[in-house]
Design a protein around this motif. Structure first.
Motif, mmCIF file in Angstrom:
data_model
loop_
_atom_site.group_PDB
_atom_site.id
_atom_site.type_symbol
_atom_site.label_atom_id
_atom_site.label_comp_id
_atom_site.label_asym_id
_atom_site.label_seq_id
_atom_site.Cartn_x
_atom_site.Cartn_y
_atom_site.Cartn_z
ATOM 1 N N ASN A 1 0.741 -1.393 -0.021
ATOM 2 C CA ASN A 1 0.169 -0.026 -0.089
ATOM 3 C C ASN A 1 0.670 1.293 -0.004
ATOM 4 O O ASN A 1 0.686 2.094 0.768
ATOM 5 C CB ASN A 1 -1.013 -0.007 1.226
ATOM 6 N N PHE A 2 1.639 1.358 -0.960
ATOM 7 C CA PHE A 2 2.488 2.512 -1.110
ATOM 8 C C PHE A 2 2.209 3.292 -2.218
ATOM 9 O O PHE A 2 1.562 3.030 -3.268
ATOM 10 C CB PHE A 2 3.916 2.162 -1.244
ATOM 11 N N TYR A 3 2.555 4.677 -2.235
ATOM 12 C CA TYR A 3 2.400 5.540 -3.360
ATOM 13 C C TYR A 3 3.350 5.357 -4.575
ATOM 14 O O TYR A 3 3.001 5.275 -5.741
ATOM 15 C CB TYR A 3 2.149 7.051 -3.171
ATOM 16 N N ASN A 4 4.692 5.645 -4.158
ATOM 17 C CA ASN A 4 5.450 5.743 -5.334
ATOM 18 C C ASN A 4 6.749 4.605 -4.918
ATOM 19 O O ASN A 4 7.333 4.780 -3.904
ATOM 20 C CB ASN A 4 6.062 6.994 -5.337
ATOM 21 N N ALA A 5 6.962 3.546 -5.765
ATOM 22 C CA ALA A 5 7.668 2.556 -5.309
ATOM 23 C C ALA A 5 9.196 3.150 -5.624
ATOM 24 O O ALA A 5 10.023 2.703 -4.786
ATOM 25 C CB ALA A 5 7.531 1.395 -6.338
ATOM 26 N N ASP A 6 9.567 3.994 -6.455
ATOM 27 C CA ASP A 6 10.943 4.359 -6.651
ATOM 28 C C ASP A 6 11.408 5.300 -5.611
ATOM 29 O O ASP A 6 12.505 5.075 -5.076
ATOM 30 C CB ASP A 6 11.170 5.167 -8.061
ATOM 31 N N ILE A 7 10.482 6.083 -5.109
ATOM 32 C CA ILE A 7 10.755 7.060 -4.097
ATOM 33 C C ILE A 7 11.103 6.108 -2.778
ATOM 34 O O ILE A 7 11.705 6.351 -1.878
ATOM 35 C CB ILE A 7 9.721 7.984 -3.629
ATOM 36 N N LEU A 8 9.987 4.972 -2.616
ATOM 37 C CA LEU A 8 10.019 4.244 -1.432
ATOM 38 C C LEU A 8 11.545 3.534 -1.490
ATOM 39 O O LEU A 8 12.102 3.213 -0.511
ATOM 40 C CB LEU A 8 8.892 3.162 -1.286
ATOM 41 N N LEU A 9 11.893 2.824 -2.588
ATOM 42 C CA LEU A 9 13.150 2.104 -2.716
ATOM 43 C C LEU A 9 14.195 2.872 -2.358
ATOM 44 O O LEU A 9 15.163 2.603 -1.489
ATOM 45 C CB LEU A 9 12.949 1.632 -4.028
ATOM 46 N N THR A 10 14.194 4.257 -2.833
ATOM 47 C CA THR A 10 15.303 5.043 -2.557
ATOM 48 C C THR A 10 15.544 5.383 -1.219
ATOM 49 O O THR A 10 16.399 5.569 -0.492
ATOM 50 C CB THR A 10 15.322 6.406 -3.524
ATOM 51 N N SER A 11 14.348 5.778 -0.432
ATOM 52 C CA SER A 11 14.210 6.176 1.012
ATOM 53 C C SER A 11 14.729 4.815 1.975
ATOM 54 O O SER A 11 15.398 4.943 2.683
ATOM 55 C CB SER A 11 12.893 6.325 1.382
ATOM 56 N N LEU A 12 14.346 3.502 1.558
ATOM 57 C CA LEU A 12 14.718 2.481 2.334
ATOM 58 C C LEU A 12 16.259 2.211 1.998
ATOM 59 O O LEU A 12 17.216 2.043 3.001
ATOM 60 C CB LEU A 12 14.074 1.215 1.894
ATOM 61 N N GLN A 13 16.775 2.301 0.775
ATOM 62 C CA GLN A 13 18.046 2.027 0.479
ATOM 63 C C GLN A 13 19.157 3.325 1.018
ATOM 64 O O GLN A 13 20.190 3.087 1.914
ATOM 65 C CB GLN A 13 18.396 2.300 -0.926
ATOM 66 N N SER A 14 18.642 4.592 1.059
ATOM 67 C CA SER A 14 19.284 5.659 1.805
ATOM 68 C C SER A 14 19.348 5.313 3.324
ATOM 69 O O SER A 14 20.283 5.844 4.147
ATOM 70 C CB SER A 14 18.715 6.968 1.457
ATOM 71 N N LYS A 15 18.163 5.020 4.011
ATOM 72 C CA LYS A 15 18.243 4.604 5.363
ATOM 73 C C LYS A 15 18.998 3.601 5.731
ATOM 74 O O LYS A 15 19.786 3.716 6.646
ATOM 75 C CB LYS A 15 16.758 4.277 5.783
ATOM 76 N N ALA A 16 19.272 2.556 4.868
ATOM 77 C CA ALA A 16 20.329 1.613 5.054
ATOM 78 C C ALA A 16 21.502 2.142 5.160
ATOM 79 O O ALA A 16 22.397 1.600 6.105
ATOM 80 C CB ALA A 16 20.213 0.520 4.168
ATOM 81 N N LYS A 17 22.020 3.010 4.281
ATOM 82 C CA LYS A 17 23.324 3.578 4.110
ATOM 83 C C LYS A 17 23.615 4.425 5.385
ATOM 84 O O LYS A 17 24.734 4.537 5.954
ATOM 85 C CB LYS A 17 23.585 4.343 2.869
ATOM 86 N N ALA A 18 22.443 5.077 5.885
ATOM 87 C CA ALA A 18 22.851 6.225 6.956
ATOM 88 C C ALA A 18 22.977 5.478 8.361
ATOM 89 O O ALA A 18 23.719 5.693 8.877
ATOM 90 C CB ALA A 18 21.562 7.101 6.964
ATOM 91 N N MET A 19 22.433 4.322 8.105
ATOM 92 C CA MET A 19 22.377 3.592 9.479
ATOM 93 C C MET A 19 23.694 2.877 9.761
ATOM 94 O O MET A 19 24.529 2.634 10.472
ATOM 95 C CB MET A 19 21.096 2.594 9.737
ATOM 96 N N GLU A 20 24.404 2.325 8.546
ATOM 97 C CA GLU A 20 25.590 1.868 8.292
ATOM 98 C C GLU A 20 26.468 2.692 8.690
ATOM 99 O O GLU A 20 27.444 2.487 9.489
ATOM 100 C CB GLU A 20 25.693 1.286 6.850
ATOM 101 N N ALA A 21 26.392 4.035 8.171
ATOM 102 C CA ALA A 21 27.641 5.174 8.485
ATOM 103 C C ALA A 21 27.447 5.231 9.867
ATOM 104 O O ALA A 21 28.164 5.590 10.745
ATOM 105 C CB ALA A 21 27.050 6.228 7.971
ATOM 106 N N LEU A 22 26.192 5.396 10.630
ATOM 107 C CA LEU A 22 25.884 5.742 11.935
ATOM 108 C C LEU A 22 26.673 4.587 12.673
ATOM 109 O O LEU A 22 27.297 4.915 13.904
ATOM 110 C CB LEU A 22 24.466 5.742 12.525
ATOM 111 N N HIS A 23 26.415 3.490 12.450
ATOM 112 C CA HIS A 23 27.190 2.268 13.135
ATOM 113 C C HIS A 23 28.653 2.482 13.208
ATOM 114 O O HIS A 23 29.420 2.236 14.149
ATOM 115 C CB HIS A 23 26.890 0.953 12.643
ATOM 116 N N PHE A 24 29.302 2.563 11.869
ATOM 117 C CA PHE A 24 30.661 2.681 11.759
ATOM 118 C C PHE A 24 31.422 3.842 12.222
ATOM 119 O O PHE A 24 32.739 3.882 12.635
ATOM 120 C CB PHE A 24 31.017 2.283 10.247
#
Length: 864
Positions: free
Chosen positions: A331-354
């Motif tokens: 139930n999402f609006y825009n799949a491309d924005i959602l994919l970029t958001s999830l991918q960006s969150k993963a990168k941010a949390m990876e950087a936050l950890h390291f």
């Protein structure tokens, strides 16, 4: 009513609404229900145009009920109602509902009318929004073609088509997009006062394109023109104003002024929230852009929080809780924005950890986000329709899988769940390999198991054949008028094909279920399939690392090596130094690549399966040279495949031509083809016929004029265990569908069996040998490997393929092929063909005449 329609066409929605409302009252008083409903639909469209979306959709849906109650001949007006409802949903980002309504409307709108063009245009926008870029372009070009042929049409409508085509090109070809945007502006200048909104939106688009080209000052100048226009048109907050703020912030971010960028994005967010509330793709996109700014500033926690808010703004029935909550991917609006958001969150949390916290929950959160990306990619793949759009997604997915592999590997080394994380790493790598080929094969298998009648499948095949023929015509040198005519035919056939497939999914529910039920092979599945003598290496080539998955029946290891700066040059150089017989340079490169790519080999291994990735698909691993100076083929038999899932996949059905063979050799070629004659192929084919018939096989031989395209295609329908094609192959890397196998021309065919035609041919042979030049090559696509003839043959049912990676002397090729079949028929003590090919290659290596890898290295076995 003509005056009201004219006002509406020129986007003067307030004035048009009042006139339609007045006309509606008159029609109601006269009992003219059809025109009364038409006026209300136009009023709904005016409300949508003004941004009053809910009111417009509600009015249009009420009109639908009114139509069903009061009108008998409803086809045309119901189509118009669905079109307005679809337009409304398009404005609030519900592309699913928009497409549902617009596709219901389009077939029933009168051809070559403004309504038809408008509907096609909005379908194009919806497809563009959900990532079907090439399909969107087809709809916009079709709408433009219709509008051009209507007399006395407002120039602004032609401008609309040009603007929309420009948007399709915007991200990947900004220069091309500017051409279309400027055409649109020129057309809007026909009536600049009435077209102020449209001109202003074109300026925003031109600004965006200039920013993509790093022309930041010019981009800002275009945005400056907007402020006075919007201030004059809109009193309060409006989406167009927010869009300009959004673009200013984006440009300042690209310039490196993050503080100013943040100010503009926060102003845009405030305005979007005021207009839409929390749930809207524009809100999600702005949270995403704010997150990117914080990430650039090194504030990874704030970045991650904004990415998380972006995720939940994109989900219309789930609410934000905290950074560590995990949404359901539905139930999402825009799949491309959602994919970029999830991918960006993963990168941010990876950087936050390291770089800051070193907390396990942060790196766990990164991995979880990548797993959610993977889930979303699987969903998006079901909505991508054209091959080019699917390949574009594969390129994006490759980055997700690379980062996912890296984190899973890291966690395997820093936790007690080593096996579980290594399992996840392999699954990421497996999902990255030949997903489109697997999806296509799965679709074919689903049709078989769903019991769809042959007559229906024949209709699908005929539509594909017509599309292929038209695509080939578009490759020719033809007039612009003829090109437009053919493109129109392609559009209609492709629409018929989409409708046909949708009908199958509805008529055969089991087909729909099986089609998307793709079970990938796990590392444990691979281990269970291997004998003690077998070894499998699967590769993933990332930006900075090369991951090597080493699997035997009792051991699974994941290695990573730093990718050399000149890795691509090394791979291309290896092939070229063999092809052009540069012995010294080849030995040096082959040793380097061996050290890079081949882990230490365990004792007792006699066969090696290679699952390459990207450019590695062009490497002949057999010719890599080990530390002792020996070719790898001297130590072990080697075969290849596209993925572990395809490697383990069982044949769909038993071969009905189990004890037969078809041998084909045109021998001489038409002078106009540019292909040289292959005199040795006749001897090759006759020798193989002698070998096979001596072993009880029924052998069908097609030589010279009998090796015609129509004759060979007809024979293939009978089914053969062995199919041997001793002829030329031609690879077209720019247009893989135009790659072809050369046969003889006749009245029914041009003598070229195109890749696109092979996809529509049922081969189902146990072994297909292409004794031809470069038949194993094609376009290298990230995440998909080589797209060419071998891939098409695999799809058409060939279980094992013997193909070549470059053109070789036909005499040496003939001798290798004859040796291969001799080994298979008389000397083989193992199942499959890899050991037979190894023995044939070793014979050449030990010979005086053909020991150079130029002669034996290009031939590879895809399969077993």
């Amino acid at each position: 009513m003509a005056e009201a329609d004219s006002l509406f066409t020129h986007s003067q929605f307030d004035e048009a609404f009042k006139l339609f409302e007045s006309n509606a009252e008159s029609f109601y008083g006269n009992g003219d229900q059809e025109n009364y409903i038409y006026c209300h639909l136009r009023m709904a469209a005016c409300e949508i145009g003004k941004g009053e979306i809910d009111a417009g959709v509600f009015r249009a849906e009420q009109s639908l009920e009114h139509i069903r109650e009061y009108l008998e001949d409803t086809t045309s007006i119901i189509a118009q109602a669905h079109m307005v409802v679809g337009s409304g949903y398009l404005h609030v980002g519900r592309n699913d509902l928009a497409l549902e309504n617009l596709l219901l409307a389009e077939p029933y709108l009168e051809e070559k009318t403004l309504n038809k063009a408008e509907c096609l245009e909005e379908i194009g926008v919806a497809y563009w929004n959900n990532g079907n870029r090439d399909l969107a372009l087809q709809f916009h070009e079709r709408a433009l073609d219709i509008r051009r042929k209507i007399d006395q049409i407002p120039a602004s409508l032609i401008g609309d088509s040009n603007n929309n085509i420009g948007l399709v090109y915007l991200n990947e070809e900004p220069l091309q997009s500017i051409i279309y945007f400027n055409r649109a502006v020129d057309l809007y200048q026909d009536n600049p006062e009435q077209n102020r909104r449209k001109i202003a939106l074109c300026y925003v688009n031109i600004a965006y394109a200039n920013a993509e080209l790093a022309n930041y000052m010019e981009a800002l100048e275009y945005l400056d023109r907007m402020d006075s226009i919007w201030a004059d048109i809109y009193d309060g907050p409006h989406g167009n104003k927010a869009f300009v703020l959004n673009n200013r912030g984006r440009i300042y971010k690209m310039k490196g002024d993050f503080n100013q960028a943040l100010v503009y994005q926060q102003e845009a967010l405030k305005m979007y929230l005021n207009i839409h509330g929390e749930k809207h793709p524009d809100v999600a996109n702005t949270f995403l852009l704010i997150g990117q700014i914080y990430q650039q500033k090194g504030d990874y926690e704030r970045a991650a929080i904004n990415y998380q808010r972006s995720v939940y703004s994109n989900l219309y029935d789930q609410s934000f809780a905290d950074l560590y909550s995990n949404p359901e991917i539905k139930n999402f609006y825009n799949a491309d924005i959602l994919l970029t958001s999830l991918q960006s969150k993963a990168k941010a949390m990876e950087a936050l950890h390291f770089e800051k916290s070193l907390k396990k929950r942060d790196i766990d959160g990164a991995l979880t986000s990548y797993l959610l990306c993977d889930e979303l990619i699987s969903i998006i793949r079901q909505t991508r329709i054209n091959e080019a759009d699917k390949l574009r997604l594969a390129g994006i997915a490759a980055e997700v899988y690379e980062n996912g592999i890296y984190i899973a590997q890291y966690l395997s080394e820093h936790s007690f769940k080593k096996k579980e994380y290594l399992k996840i790493a392999f699954e990421f790598a497996e999902r990255s390999k030949a997903a489109l080929l697997l999806q296509a094969i799965n679709d074919t298998n689903a049709k078989h198991f769903a019991g769809i009648p042959d007559s229906e499948l024949a209709l699908e095949d005929s539509l594909k054949v017509e599309i292929d023929l038209l695509d080939q015509m578009l490759m020719q040198d033809i007039s612009d008028e003829e090109r437009e005519r053919i493109k129109g035919q392609v559009f209609e056939y492709q629409r018929a094909l989409r409708d046909f497939v949708s009908g199958l999914e509805e008529k055969y529910p089991s087909y729909y279920q099986l089609k998307y039920d793709t079970k990938l092979a796990s590392v444990w599945d691979v281990q269970a399939s291997l004998t003690d003598e077998e070894w499998l290496l699967s590769y993933f080539v990332g930006e900075k690392k090369i991951f090597v998955f080493s699997i035997t029946s009792d051991k699974y290891q994941l290695f990573d090596v730093d990718k050399p700066e000149k890795f691509n040059s090394q791979v291309i150089g290896m092939r070229n130094t063999i092809k052009y017989r540069m012995e010294e340079e080849n030995r040096s490169i082959s040793k380097q690549l061996y050290q890079l790519l081949i882990p230490k080999m365990e004792k007792g291994k006699s066969s090696l399966t290679i699952l390459p990735d990207g450019l590695l698909s062009t490497v002949t691993f057999e010719s890599l040279i080990d530390e002792e100076g020996s070719y790898l083929i001297e130590r072990i038999a080697i075969n290849y495949d596209y993925s572990a899932t395809l490697y383990l996949q069982k044949p769909l059905e038993q071969l009905h031509g189990d004890m037969s063979a078809l041998l084909v050799a045109p021998v001489e070629f038409d002078a106009n083809s540019g292909m040289s004659d292959l005199p040795s192929t006749e001897k090759e084919v006759n020798e193989i016929r002698y070998l096979l018939s001596g072993n009880g096989l029924t052998v069908d031989v097609s030589l010279h004029e009998q090796a015609s395209e129509s004759n060979v295609v007809h024979k293939l329908e009978e089914g053969y265990r062995y199919l041997h094609l001793a002829t030329h192959g031609m690879v077209d890397e720019d247009h893989p569908g135009q790659s072809s196998i050369y046969l003889n021309a006749d009245q029914s065919g041009d003598g070229r069996l195109y890749c696109s035609e092979i996809y529509s041919t049922k081969i189902n042979s146990n072994l297909v040998s292409l004794s031809a030049c470069e038949t194993g090559l094609g376009k290298i696509s990230q995440g998909e490997g080589v797209i060419g003839l071998s891939r098409a043959l695999k799809y058409s049912g060939a279980q094992n393929l013997l193909v070549s990676l470059w053109q070789v002397n036909d005499q040496s090729t003939s001798e290798l092929m004859i040796s291969f079949y001799k080994n298979h028929l008389y000397h083989s003590d193992k199942e499959g063909y890899r050991d037979d090919l190894r023995k044939a290659k070793l014979e050449m290596i030990r010979s005086e005449k053909y020991s150079d890898p130029y002669y034996w290295a290009p031939f590879i076995l895809i399969g077993r």
